[in-house]
Design a protein around this motif. Structure first.
Motif, PDB file in Angstrom:
ATOM      1  N   GLN A 264       0.802  -1.217   0.000  1.00  0.00           N
ATOM      2  CA  GLN A 264       0.000   0.000   0.000  1.00  0.00           C
ATOM      3  C   GLN A 264       0.840   1.275   0.000  1.00  0.00           C
ATOM      4  O   GLN A 264       0.410   2.303  -0.515  1.00  0.00           O
ATOM      5  CB  GLN A 264      -0.929  -0.004   1.212  1.00  0.00           C
ATOM      6  CG  GLN A 264      -1.935  -1.125   1.203  1.00  0.00           C
ATOM      7  CD  GLN A 264      -2.800  -1.109  -0.047  1.00  0.00           C
ATOM      8  OE1 GLN A 264      -3.412  -0.095  -0.368  1.00  0.00           O
ATOM      9  NE2 GLN A 264      -2.854  -2.222  -0.756  1.00  0.00           N
ATOM     10  N   LEU A 265       2.039   1.217   0.568  1.00  0.00           N
ATOM     11  CA  LEU A 265       2.876   2.410   0.653  1.00  0.00           C
ATOM     12  C   LEU A 265       3.363   2.887  -0.708  1.00  0.00           C
ATOM     13  O   LEU A 265       3.846   4.014  -0.837  1.00  0.00           O
ATOM     14  CB  LEU A 265       4.077   2.153   1.574  1.00  0.00           C
ATOM     15  CG  LEU A 265       3.766   2.159   3.076  1.00  0.00           C
ATOM     16  CD1 LEU A 265       4.975   1.687   3.876  1.00  0.00           C
ATOM     17  CD2 LEU A 265       3.320   3.541   3.540  1.00  0.00           C
ATOM     18  N   SER A 266       3.237   2.049  -1.727  1.00  0.00           N
ATOM     19  CA  SER A 266       3.593   2.479  -3.082  1.00  0.00           C
ATOM     20  C   SER A 266       2.643   3.548  -3.603  1.00  0.00           C
ATOM     21  O   SER A 266       2.929   4.206  -4.604  1.00  0.00           O
ATOM     22  CB  SER A 266       3.575   1.284  -4.037  1.00  0.00           C
ATOM     23  OG  SER A 266       2.240   0.805  -4.201  1.00  0.00           O
ATOM     24  N   GLY A 267       1.483   3.711  -2.945  1.00  0.00           N
ATOM     25  CA  GLY A 267       0.511   4.702  -3.395  1.00  0.00           C
ATOM     26  C   GLY A 267      -0.387   4.220  -4.514  1.00  0.00           C
ATOM     27  O   GLY A 267      -1.079   5.020  -5.142  1.00  0.00           O
ATOM     28  N   ILE A 268      -0.445   2.913  -4.728  1.00  0.00           N
ATOM     29  CA  ILE A 268      -1.226   2.392  -5.846  1.00  0.00           C
ATOM     30  C   ILE A 268      -2.694   2.800  -5.754  1.00  0.00           C
ATOM     31  O   ILE A 268      -3.330   3.113  -6.762  1.00  0.00           O
ATOM     32  CB  ILE A 268      -1.082   0.843  -5.938  1.00  0.00           C
ATOM     33  CG1 ILE A 268      -1.820   0.288  -7.158  1.00  0.00           C
ATOM     34  CG2 ILE A 268      -1.576   0.174  -4.655  1.00  0.00           C
ATOM     35  CD1 ILE A 268      -1.290   0.760  -8.475  1.00  0.00           C
ATOM     36  N   ASN A 269      -3.233   2.813  -4.551  1.00  0.00           N
ATOM     37  CA  ASN A 269      -4.658   3.105  -4.440  1.00  0.00           C
ATOM     38  C   ASN A 269      -4.981   4.582  -4.559  1.00  0.00           C
ATOM     39  O   ASN A 269      -6.151   4.944  -4.686  1.00  0.00           O
ATOM     40  CB  ASN A 269      -5.223   2.511  -3.138  1.00  0.00           C
ATOM     41  CG  ASN A 269      -5.474   1.024  -3.292  1.00  0.00           C
ATOM     42  OD1 ASN A 269      -5.959   0.578  -4.326  1.00  0.00           O
ATOM     43  ND2 ASN A 269      -5.116   0.248  -2.295  1.00  0.00           N
ATOM     44  N   VAL A 270      -3.963   5.441  -4.528  1.00  0.00           N
ATOM     45  CA  VAL A 270      -4.194   6.841  -4.883  1.00  0.00           C
ATOM     46  C   VAL A 270      -4.658   6.920  -6.336  1.00  0.00           C
ATOM     47  O   VAL A 270      -5.553   7.693  -6.692  1.00  0.00           O
ATOM     48  CB  VAL A 270      -2.915   7.671  -4.662  1.00  0.00           C
ATOM     49  CG1 VAL A 270      -3.029   9.042  -5.323  1.00  0.00           C
ATOM     50  CG2 VAL A 270      -2.648   7.827  -3.175  1.00  0.00           C
ATOM     51  N   VAL A 271      -4.050   6.077  -7.180  1.00  0.00           N
ATOM     52  CA  VAL A 271      -4.441   6.036  -8.592  1.00  0.00           C
ATOM     53  C   VAL A 271      -5.884   5.564  -8.725  1.00  0.00           C
ATOM     54  O   VAL A 271      -6.665   6.105  -9.510  1.00  0.00           O
ATOM     55  CB  VAL A 271      -3.499   5.104  -9.386  1.00  0.00           C
ATOM     56  CG1 VAL A 271      -3.964   4.973 -10.836  1.00  0.00           C
ATOM     57  CG2 VAL A 271      -2.069   5.623  -9.330  1.00  0.00           C
ATOM     58  N   PHE A 272      -6.274   4.554  -7.917  1.00  0.00           N
ATOM     59  CA  PHE A 272      -7.602   3.966  -8.061  1.00  0.00           C
ATOM     60  C   PHE A 272      -8.687   4.751  -7.325  1.00  0.00           C
ATOM     61  O   PHE A 272      -9.811   4.838  -7.794  1.00  0.00           O
ATOM     62  CB  PHE A 272      -7.577   2.515  -7.579  1.00  0.00           C
ATOM     63  CG  PHE A 272      -6.719   1.635  -8.436  1.00  0.00           C
ATOM     64  CD1 PHE A 272      -6.793   1.692  -9.809  1.00  0.00           C
ATOM     65  CD2 PHE A 272      -5.819   0.748  -7.864  1.00  0.00           C
ATOM     66  CE1 PHE A 272      -5.995   0.887 -10.614  1.00  0.00           C
ATOM     67  CE2 PHE A 272      -5.021  -0.069  -8.649  1.00  0.00           C
ATOM     68  CZ  PHE A 272      -5.115   0.008 -10.035  1.00  0.00           C
ATOM     69  N   TYR A 273      -8.380   5.307  -6.161  1.00  0.00           N
ATOM     70  CA  TYR A 273      -9.390   6.029  -5.392  1.00  0.00           C
ATOM     71  C   TYR A 273      -9.529   7.481  -5.844  1.00  0.00           C
ATOM     72  O   TYR A 273     -10.617   8.044  -5.809  1.00  0.00           O
ATOM     73  CB  TYR A 273      -9.046   6.027  -3.899  1.00  0.00           C
ATOM     74  CG  TYR A 273      -9.020   4.673  -3.241  1.00  0.00           C
ATOM     75  CD1 TYR A 273      -9.605   3.559  -3.839  1.00  0.00           C
ATOM     76  CD2 TYR A 273      -8.409   4.504  -2.010  1.00  0.00           C
ATOM     77  CE1 TYR A 273      -9.568   2.313  -3.222  1.00  0.00           C
ATOM     78  CE2 TYR A 273      -8.379   3.266  -1.381  1.00  0.00           C
ATOM     79  CZ  TYR A 273      -8.955   2.177  -2.001  1.00  0.00           C
ATOM     80  OH  TYR A 273      -8.924   0.952  -1.386  1.00  0.00           O
ATOM     81  N   TYR A 274      -8.383   8.087  -6.222  1.00  0.00           N
ATOM     82  CA  TYR A 274      -8.391   9.511  -6.541  1.00  0.00           C
ATOM     83  C   TYR A 274      -8.009   9.772  -8.002  1.00  0.00           C
ATOM     84  O   TYR A 274      -7.578  10.876  -8.334  1.00  0.00           O
ATOM     85  CB  TYR A 274      -7.394  10.253  -5.645  1.00  0.00           C
ATOM     86  CG  TYR A 274      -7.826  10.399  -4.213  1.00  0.00           C
ATOM     87  CD1 TYR A 274      -8.806  11.309  -3.838  1.00  0.00           C
ATOM     88  CD2 TYR A 274      -7.228   9.639  -3.210  1.00  0.00           C
ATOM     89  CE1 TYR A 274      -9.184  11.462  -2.517  1.00  0.00           C
ATOM     90  CE2 TYR A 274      -7.594   9.786  -1.881  1.00  0.00           C
ATOM     91  CZ  TYR A 274      -8.569  10.707  -1.542  1.00  0.00           C
ATOM     92  OH  TYR A 274      -8.937  10.849  -0.231  1.00  0.00           O
ATOM     93  N   GLY A 275      -8.141   8.753  -8.845  1.00  0.00           N
ATOM     94  CA  GLY A 275      -7.704   8.917 -10.230  1.00  0.00           C
ATOM     95  C   GLY A 275      -8.317  10.123 -10.911  1.00  0.00           C
ATOM     96  O   GLY A 275      -7.629  10.925 -11.552  1.00  0.00           O
ATOM     97  N   SER A 324       9.309  -4.333  -7.673  1.00  0.00           N
ATOM     98  CA  SER A 324       9.839  -3.237  -6.848  1.00  0.00           C
ATOM     99  C   SER A 324      10.738  -2.318  -7.670  1.00  0.00           C
ATOM    100  O   SER A 324      10.661  -1.084  -7.558  1.00  0.00           O
ATOM    101  CB  SER A 324      10.621  -3.797  -5.656  1.00  0.00           C
ATOM    102  OG  SER A 324       9.766  -4.471  -4.763  1.00  0.00           O
ATOM    103  N   ALA A 325      11.592  -2.924  -8.485  1.00  0.00           N
ATOM    104  CA  ALA A 325      12.483  -2.119  -9.330  1.00  0.00           C
ATOM    105  C   ALA A 325      11.681  -1.279 -10.321  1.00  0.00           C
ATOM    106  O   ALA A 325      11.939  -0.078 -10.498  1.00  0.00           O
ATOM    107  CB  ALA A 325      13.456  -3.037 -10.067  1.00  0.00           C
ATOM    108  N   GLY A 326      10.690  -1.895 -10.963  1.00  0.00           N
ATOM    109  CA  GLY A 326       9.879  -1.170 -11.937  1.00  0.00           C
ATOM    110  C   GLY A 326       9.058  -0.053 -11.301  1.00  0.00           C
ATOM    111  O   GLY A 326       8.947   1.048 -11.870  1.00  0.00           O
ATOM    112  N   MET A 327       8.482  -0.322 -10.134  1.00  0.00           N
ATOM    113  CA  MET A 327       7.689   0.713  -9.463  1.00  0.00           C
ATOM    114  C   MET A 327       8.557   1.887  -9.019  1.00  0.00           C
ATOM    115  O   MET A 327       8.134   3.043  -9.090  1.00  0.00           O
ATOM    116  CB  MET A 327       6.947   0.113  -8.268  1.00  0.00           C
ATOM    117  CG  MET A 327       5.823  -0.834  -8.646  1.00  0.00           C
ATOM    118  SD  MET A 327       4.735  -1.279  -7.263  1.00  0.00           S
ATOM    119  CE  MET A 327       5.884  -2.008  -6.109  1.00  0.00           C
TER     120      MET A 327
END
Length: 457
Positions: A264-275, A324-327
């Motif tokens: 979750q710390l990658s911020g992935i859900n910022v894209v989904f919740y606040y896209g 991890s490297a790609g993100m």
């Protein structure tokens, strides 16, 4: 394998609802702010309130499933999805909205823990990774369905605030659309059996044998039951999470909780919740921002299909390291793009930087969707021994949802105070930290029987 598909697909309907319920808020954020007269902090809480329910649902679900079984908890989860979907669209003020979103969060949290556990407990080792990864596929399919649902409803009405059918605003119908899959989930659950490993651990050996014969007719059910019984020394309890000598949390349990938090710390859900909010801040129109969500959802689905094909071939650990490297690279690029195009007037992406940011953001989704999205759920569903699988999954789920809540709640504030550049710089640092964590602490679980998962200290 084919005889397992109806059971797996039924369980993964919980994943679909997990994704839909999480993503449906995306297209309603601005409408909720206007309808409830909320400031940025209030809006953040309206969006993130569901995640408090997710944390509590994840915490309770494992212990309840160990005591009463996986199927009863899933039935209660389906009922909570139904009530939450109706109530979220029906309310007139913020307080009852938060109540129904928290109720939906309880269902999402429970589904996030019990669905992969159930699939892992009926799947053969050679295909377990692919079958548990179907859970993530259904999560992202649910996300995509919610984005498409929001976009189509908004286009039909003219805007999310406009009246659509029966005198109700379009944003309300966005929530009510969840009723159909939630009812299907509830009805389908009545047709699946209880987990045979739960039945065997609970001493219900005749029922366990019947289910083992159903899901693996070529195997000896007595031998399967014997292995489960040998791996469970007593009735599961929360104290099993502690090392019996030091009375401190087992290392394996802490690794699982940290793995869930780093996802979750990658911020992935910022894209989904606040896209929609994010891309409007970047200069996109409301309609284009909602359409961008649909594109991102489709990219996420295709990425998860690739993960299903790779997980039992490449293994869990190599995929996490590559992810991890790609993100780290993609998030770092986004941070630089956002920082370079922020002025005193705010973020303004030009005709070159705008499309470039959109491409890089979707590459980030690819990196996550092929690796950290499905692989974390796969590992959490299989890395813990039978003795304390439910309790350990609950703790990992609690960690995941509390961090998700923190990231989601702080994004609007950081967007206002720090700007997108520095905010994404923090997500980049978390992705870099995940690379070191996997290298040091994650062991490979590919091809191992669940009964071979030993309770490491």
């Amino acid at each position: 394998m084919l005889r397992l598909l109806p059971l797996v697909l039924t369980a993964t309907l919980g994943g679909f609802l997990f994704g839909f319920d999480s993503g449906v808020i995306n297209g309603t954020v601005e409408s909720l702010q206007r309808a409830f007269h909320s400031d940025s902090v209030g809006t953040g809480f309206n969006v993130a309130s569901m995640l408090l329910g997710c944390a509590l649902g994840a915490l309770l679900a494992g212990a309840l499933a160990d005591r009463h079984g996986r199927k009863p908890v899933l039935l209660a989860t389906a009922a909570a999805f139904i009530v939450s979907a109706w109530g979220s669209g029906a309310v007139a003020t913020a307080a009852p909205f938060v109540f129904y979103r928290v109720l939906g969060g309880l269902a999402v949290g429970a589904a996030s823990v019990i669905c992969p556990a159930y699939i892992g407990e009926i799947a053969p080792p050679r295909a377990r990774g692919r079958l548990i990864a179907l859970q993530q596929f259904m999560i992202v399919l649910g996300l995509f369905a919610s984005f498409l649902n929001n976009w189509l409803i908004a286009r039909a009405a003219g805007s999310p605030d406009a009246v659509l059918w029966l005198g109700h605003a379009a944003w309300r119908w966005m929530f009510w659309a969840e009723l159909a899959p939630a009812l299907l989930f509830l009805l389908a659950l009545f047709a699946i059996p209880e987990s045979p490993r739960f039945l065997a651990a609970a001493g219900r050996h005749a029922q366990a044998a019947a289910v083992f014969r159903r899901i693996a007719p070529g195997d000896d059910p007595a031998e399967s039951i014997r292995r489960v019984v040998e791996s469970v020394t007593h009735r599961p309890r929360l104290l099993d999470l502690l090392d019996p000598v030091t009375r401190r949390p087992r290392k394996l349990v802490l690794v699982g909780a940290a793995l869930a938090a780093l996802q979750q710390l990658s911020g992935i859900n910022v894209v989904f919740y606040y896209g929609a909010t994010l891309w409007q801040a970047a200069g996109f129109s409301t309609d284009d921002a909602l359409l961008t969500n649909v594109i991102t959802g489709a990219v996420n689905i295709l990425s998860t299909v690739a993960a299903i094909a790779l997980v039992d071939r490449a293994g869990r650990r190599p995929l996490l390291l590559a992810g991890s490297a790609g993100m780290t690279l993609t998030l770092g690029t986004l941070a630089l793009l956002f920082a370079a195009n922020t002025t005193a007037g705010g973020l303004s992406l030009g005709p070159v930087a705008g499309p470039a940011a959109l491409v890089v953001a979707n590459l980030f989704v690819v990196c996550f969707g092929v690796t950290w999205g499905p692989i974390v759920w796969t590992l959490l569903g299989e890395m813990f021994p039978t003795q304390f699988r439910g309790a350990a999954l609950s703790l990992a789920g609690l960690s995941l949802w509390l961090v998700n809540f923190a990231v989601t709640m702080t994004f609007p504030v950081m967007l206002s105070a720090l700007g997108l550049g520095l905010t994404y710089g923090l997500y980049t640092a978390a992705a870099a930290l995940s690379l070191r964590f996997v290298w040091k602490h994650i062991a490979e679980t590919k091809g191992r029987s669940l009964e071979d998962m030993r309770p490491a200290n």
